[in-house]
Design a protein around this motif. Structure first.
Motif, PDB file in Angstrom:
ATOM      1  N   GLY A 212       0.835  -1.189   0.000  1.00 25.21           N
ATOM      2  CA  GLY A 212       0.000   0.000   0.000  1.00 25.21           C
ATOM      3  C   GLY A 212       0.870   1.239   0.000  1.00 25.21           C
ATOM      4  O   GLY A 212       2.008   1.212   0.467  1.00 25.21           O
ATOM      5  N   GLY A 213       0.350   2.322  -0.518  1.00 26.98           N
ATOM      6  CA  GLY A 213       1.109   3.573  -0.564  1.00 26.98           C
ATOM      7  C   GLY A 213       1.191   4.094  -1.979  1.00 26.98           C
ATOM      8  O   GLY A 213       2.006   3.632  -2.774  1.00 26.98           O
ATOM      9  N   GLY A 214       0.304   5.019  -2.315  1.00 25.13           N
ATOM     10  CA  GLY A 214       0.306   5.582  -3.657  1.00 25.13           C
ATOM     11  C   GLY A 214      -0.234   4.634  -4.709  1.00 25.13           C
ATOM     12  O   GLY A 214       0.045   4.800  -5.905  1.00 25.13           O
ATOM     13  N   VAL A 215      -1.027   3.637  -4.296  1.00 25.48           N
ATOM     14  CA  VAL A 215      -1.612   2.715  -5.271  1.00 25.48           C
ATOM     15  C   VAL A 215      -2.763   3.401  -5.991  1.00 25.48           C
ATOM     16  O   VAL A 215      -3.607   4.048  -5.377  1.00 25.48           O
ATOM     17  CB  VAL A 215      -2.124   1.430  -4.588  1.00 25.48           C
ATOM     18  CG1 VAL A 215      -2.800   0.522  -5.602  1.00 25.48           C
ATOM     19  CG2 VAL A 215      -0.981   0.707  -3.892  1.00 25.48           C
ATOM     20  N   ASN A 216      -2.803   3.253  -7.304  1.00 23.15           N
ATOM     21  CA  ASN A 216      -3.881   3.830  -8.097  1.00 23.15           C
ATOM     22  C   ASN A 216      -4.143   2.945  -9.311  1.00 23.15           C
ATOM     23  O   ASN A 216      -3.483   1.917  -9.515  1.00 23.15           O
ATOM     24  CB  ASN A 216      -3.555   5.277  -8.513  1.00 23.15           C
ATOM     25  CG  ASN A 216      -2.214   5.386  -9.225  1.00 23.15           C
ATOM     26  OD1 ASN A 216      -1.946   4.644 -10.172  1.00 23.15           O
ATOM     27  ND2 ASN A 216      -1.375   6.305  -8.769  1.00 23.15           N
ATOM     28  N   ALA A 217      -5.086   3.370 -10.136  1.00 25.14           N
ATOM     29  CA  ALA A 217      -5.454   2.568 -11.311  1.00 25.14           C
ATOM     30  C   ALA A 217      -4.316   2.435 -12.302  1.00 25.14           C
ATOM     31  O   ALA A 217      -4.284   1.492 -13.098  1.00 25.14           O
ATOM     32  CB  ALA A 217      -6.680   3.182 -11.983  1.00 25.14           C
ATOM     33  N   GLY A 231      -1.342  -8.805  -2.793  1.00 24.08           N
ATOM     34  CA  GLY A 231      -2.493  -7.934  -2.926  1.00 24.08           C
ATOM     35  C   GLY A 231      -2.174  -6.492  -2.595  1.00 24.08           C
ATOM     36  O   GLY A 231      -1.017  -6.115  -2.383  1.00 24.08           O
ATOM     37  N   LEU A 232      -3.230  -5.695  -2.541  1.00 24.76           N
ATOM     38  CA  LEU A 232      -3.113  -4.253  -2.372  1.00 24.76           C
ATOM     39  C   LEU A 232      -3.928  -3.790  -1.172  1.00 24.76           C
ATOM     40  O   LEU A 232      -5.030  -4.283  -0.919  1.00 24.76           O
ATOM     41  CB  LEU A 232      -3.627  -3.533  -3.625  1.00 24.76           C
ATOM     42  CG  LEU A 232      -3.002  -3.935  -4.960  1.00 24.76           C
ATOM     43  CD1 LEU A 232      -3.766  -3.298  -6.109  1.00 24.76           C
ATOM     44  CD2 LEU A 232      -1.525  -3.552  -5.003  1.00 24.76           C
ATOM     45  N   PHE A 233      -3.364  -2.825  -0.446  1.00 25.56           N
ATOM     46  CA  PHE A 233      -4.060  -2.199   0.677  1.00 25.56           C
ATOM     47  C   PHE A 233      -4.029  -0.707   0.415  1.00 25.56           C
ATOM     48  O   PHE A 233      -2.972  -0.081   0.489  1.00 25.56           O
ATOM     49  CB  PHE A 233      -3.364  -2.550   1.990  1.00 25.56           C
ATOM     50  CG  PHE A 233      -4.053  -2.011   3.218  1.00 25.56           C
ATOM     51  CD1 PHE A 233      -5.422  -1.897   3.293  1.00 25.56           C
ATOM     52  CD2 PHE A 233      -3.305  -1.640   4.333  1.00 25.56           C
ATOM     53  CE1 PHE A 233      -6.048  -1.416   4.427  1.00 25.56           C
ATOM     54  CE2 PHE A 233      -3.910  -1.163   5.473  1.00 25.56           C
ATOM     55  CZ  PHE A 233      -5.284  -1.048   5.525  1.00 25.56           C
ATOM     56  N   VAL A 234      -5.170  -0.125   0.077  1.00 26.70           N
ATOM     57  CA  VAL A 234      -5.195   1.239  -0.435  1.00 26.70           C
ATOM     58  C   VAL A 234      -6.005   2.161   0.477  1.00 26.70           C
ATOM     59  O   VAL A 234      -6.788   1.715   1.312  1.00 26.70           O
ATOM     60  CB  VAL A 234      -5.789   1.286  -1.860  1.00 26.70           C
ATOM     61  CG1 VAL A 234      -5.026   0.351  -2.784  1.00 26.70           C
ATOM     62  CG2 VAL A 234      -7.265   0.927  -1.849  1.00 26.70           C
ATOM     63  N   GLY A 235      -5.795   3.451   0.277  1.00 28.31           N
ATOM     64  CA  GLY A 235      -6.554   4.471   0.974  1.00 28.31           C
ATOM     65  C   GLY A 235      -7.541   5.127   0.036  1.00 28.31           C
ATOM     66  O   GLY A 235      -8.524   4.511  -0.389  1.00 28.31           O
ATOM     67  N   ARG A 236      -7.238   6.365  -0.342  1.00 27.22           N
ATOM     68  CA  ARG A 236      -8.205   7.171  -1.095  1.00 27.22           C
ATOM     69  C   ARG A 236      -8.593   6.553  -2.436  1.00 27.22           C
ATOM     70  O   ARG A 236      -9.701   6.806  -2.932  1.00 27.22           O
ATOM     71  CB  ARG A 236      -7.667   8.587  -1.279  1.00 27.22           C
ATOM     72  CG  ARG A 236      -6.427   8.716  -2.127  1.00 27.22           C
ATOM     73  CD  ARG A 236      -5.880  10.148  -2.092  1.00 27.22           C
ATOM     74  NE  ARG A 236      -5.420  10.504  -0.765  1.00 27.22           N
ATOM     75  CZ  ARG A 236      -6.078  11.354   0.047  1.00 27.22           C
ATOM     76  NH1 ARG A 236      -7.178  11.925  -0.347  1.00 27.22           N
ATOM     77  NH2 ARG A 236      -5.584  11.620   1.244  1.00 27.22           N
ATOM     78  N   ALA A 237      -7.739   5.744  -3.036  1.00 25.86           N
ATOM     79  CA  ALA A 237      -8.084   5.128  -4.322  1.00 25.86           C
ATOM     80  C   ALA A 237      -9.277   4.199  -4.208  1.00 25.86           C
ATOM     81  O   ALA A 237      -9.932   3.892  -5.208  1.00 25.86           O
ATOM     82  CB  ALA A 237      -6.887   4.359  -4.879  1.00 25.86           C
ATOM     83  N   GLY A 238      -9.584   3.758  -2.979  1.00 26.35           N
ATOM     84  CA  GLY A 238     -10.713   2.855  -2.784  1.00 26.35           C
ATOM     85  C   GLY A 238     -11.842   3.448  -1.975  1.00 26.35           C
ATOM     86  O   GLY A 238     -12.738   2.714  -1.539  1.00 26.35           O
ATOM     87  N   TRP A 239     -11.829   4.741  -1.754  1.00 32.70           N
ATOM     88  CA  TRP A 239     -12.853   5.348  -0.907  1.00 32.70           C
ATOM     89  C   TRP A 239     -14.212   5.449  -1.585  1.00 32.70           C
ATOM     90  O   TRP A 239     -15.244   5.382  -0.922  1.00 32.70           O
ATOM     91  CB  TRP A 239     -12.410   6.733  -0.431  1.00 32.70           C
ATOM     92  CG  TRP A 239     -11.345   6.677   0.614  1.00 32.70           C
ATOM     93  CD1 TRP A 239     -10.902   5.568   1.274  1.00 32.70           C
ATOM     94  CD2 TRP A 239     -10.576   7.772   1.120  1.00 32.70           C
ATOM     95  NE1 TRP A 239      -9.903   5.892   2.164  1.00 32.70           N
ATOM     96  CE2 TRP A 239      -9.677   7.243   2.089  1.00 32.70           C
ATOM     97  CE3 TRP A 239     -10.542   9.128   0.851  1.00 32.70           C
ATOM     98  CZ2 TRP A 239      -8.769   8.047   2.784  1.00 32.70           C
ATOM     99  CZ3 TRP A 239      -9.645   9.927   1.538  1.00 32.70           C
ATOM    100  CH2 TRP A 239      -8.772   9.399   2.496  1.00 32.70           C
ATOM    101  N   SER A 240     -14.236   5.613  -2.881  1.00 26.71           N
ATOM    102  CA  SER A 240     -15.517   5.635  -3.592  1.00 26.71           C
ATOM    103  C   SER A 240     -15.845   4.217  -4.034  1.00 26.71           C
ATOM    104  O   SER A 240     -14.942   3.419  -4.316  1.00 26.71           O
ATOM    105  CB  SER A 240     -15.458   6.555  -4.810  1.00 26.71           C
ATOM    106  OG  SER A 240     -14.661   5.976  -5.840  1.00 26.71           O
ATOM    107  N   PRO A 241     -17.125   3.866  -4.109  1.00 22.78           N
ATOM    108  CA  PRO A 241     -17.472   2.526  -4.587  1.00 22.78           C
ATOM    109  C   PRO A 241     -16.908   2.251  -5.974  1.00 22.78           C
ATOM    110  O   PRO A 241     -16.401   1.154  -6.242  1.00 22.78           O
ATOM    111  CB  PRO A 241     -19.003   2.542  -4.595  1.00 22.78           C
ATOM    112  CG  PRO A 241     -19.401   3.614  -3.646  1.00 22.78           C
ATOM    113  CD  PRO A 241     -18.316   4.649  -3.726  1.00 22.78           C
ATOM    114  N   GLU A 242     -16.975   3.257  -6.827  1.00 21.69           N
ATOM    115  CA  GLU A 242     -16.483   3.081  -8.192  1.00 21.69           C
ATOM    116  C   GLU A 242     -14.976   2.850  -8.210  1.00 21.69           C
ATOM    117  O   GLU A 242     -14.469   2.021  -8.965  1.00 21.69           O
ATOM    118  CB  GLU A 242     -16.839   4.308  -9.044  1.00 21.69           C
ATOM    119  CG  GLU A 242     -18.322   4.553  -9.219  1.00 21.69           C
ATOM    120  CD  GLU A 242     -18.994   5.161  -7.985  1.00 21.69           C
ATOM    121  OE1 GLU A 242     -20.236   5.106  -7.889  1.00 21.69           O
ATOM    122  OE2 GLU A 242     -18.269   5.685  -7.104  1.00 21.69           O
TER     123      GLU A 242
END
Length: 264
Positions: A212-217, A231-242
């Motif tokens: 995790g850390g700066g993970v994005n699409a 796997g991935l552990f994300v913050g803001r990139a996963g805050w919206s359902p979309e």
């Protein structure tokens, strides 16, 4: 990858009202995640029970808490115990995040106490480790991270290592001011974590090793290409359902996961 599943999770940190939490669950669970993925969500404590009650029966989504105390009960103003977190629906307990270490006095010793307490309550410790930029620039990240992992596992019996998750989150890559790490920067540290965990468990792998850390699409697929990253552990990139659903799709494509989820 050590885990047969690819883990994709998000911590909401200090975000979302009860209504916003319920909306997230309703949108995300409208269709099942791809087979081979293990999605998880860590709401704030105020929303744990609400999310638990909103998840469908036998949901593939695991619920976790962002923090819990190692003590069984008592005078811990503002804290919740492992038993209380479990009662509210948590199955994972996050510990050791850099924000907790920097702002709330989390130490290697308290992380070790929490890891042991979580296991005592049949909860999965999600142990975060990560180095500051100064350590990275000095070329000491592998040594620093190995020491954090050893300390966190110091109270975990070797035979229980398969119930522990370790998430590597370099501090310099976290948040809006962070600089996303490249796969070339991540891979050597993930290898050190795997080696350190295996040594503690006498050759037994952890339940999962996450990044995790700066993970994005844009970088999720490349990060998942690392052989030690489960796997991935994300913050803001996963805050919206979309955003969260997009990460699940990317993880499925990157790892060859199927198109429908099959529960164990």
């Amino acid at each position: 990858m050590g885990s047969p599943q690819t883990w994709v999770g998000t911590s909401w940190k200090m975000n979302k009202t009860l209504a916003e939490a319920r909306t997230f669950v309703d949108v995300v669970t409208a269709s099942p995640p791809p087979a081979g993925l293990q999605p998880f969500v860590l709401p704030p404590h105020t929303a744990l029970a609400a999310v638990r009650d909103r998840l469908p029966d036998n949901s593939p989504y695991l619920l976790g808490a962002q923090n819990a105390h190692w003590g069984p009960e008592g005078a811990g103003t503002g804290e919740i115990s492992m038993r209380m977190a479990k009662d509210a629906g948590a199955r994972l307990i996050e510990m050791g995040h850099s924000e907790r270490r920097e702002s709330f006095g989390e130490t290697d010793e308290t992380v070790a106490l929490k890891a042991a307490a979580a296991l005592d309550h049949d909860l999965v410790p999600l142990i975060c480790v990560g180095e500051p930029r100064s350590v990275r620039e000095a070329g000491e990240a592998p040594t620093f991270i190995a020491a954090q992992v050893r300390a966190a596992l110091s109270r975990v019996a070797a035979e229980r290592i398969g119930q522990v998750i370790v998430a590597y989150e370099p501090i310099w890559a976290i948040g809006t001011a962070g600089q996303p790490a490249t796969p070339e920067q991540i891979a050597p540290v993930m290898a050190v974590i795997a080696e350190t965990v295996d040594g503690h468990g006498r050759g037994s792998a952890a339940l999962a090793l996450l990044y995790g850390g700066g993970v994005n699409a844009d970088n999720a697929a490349a990060i998942l290409g690392d052989p030690h990253t489960d796997g991935l552990f994300v913050g803001r990139a996963g805050w919206s359902p979309e955003g969260f659903l997009r990460l699940l799709d990317l993880a499925a494509a990157a790892t060859g996961a199927g198109s429908s989820f099959v529960t164990n």
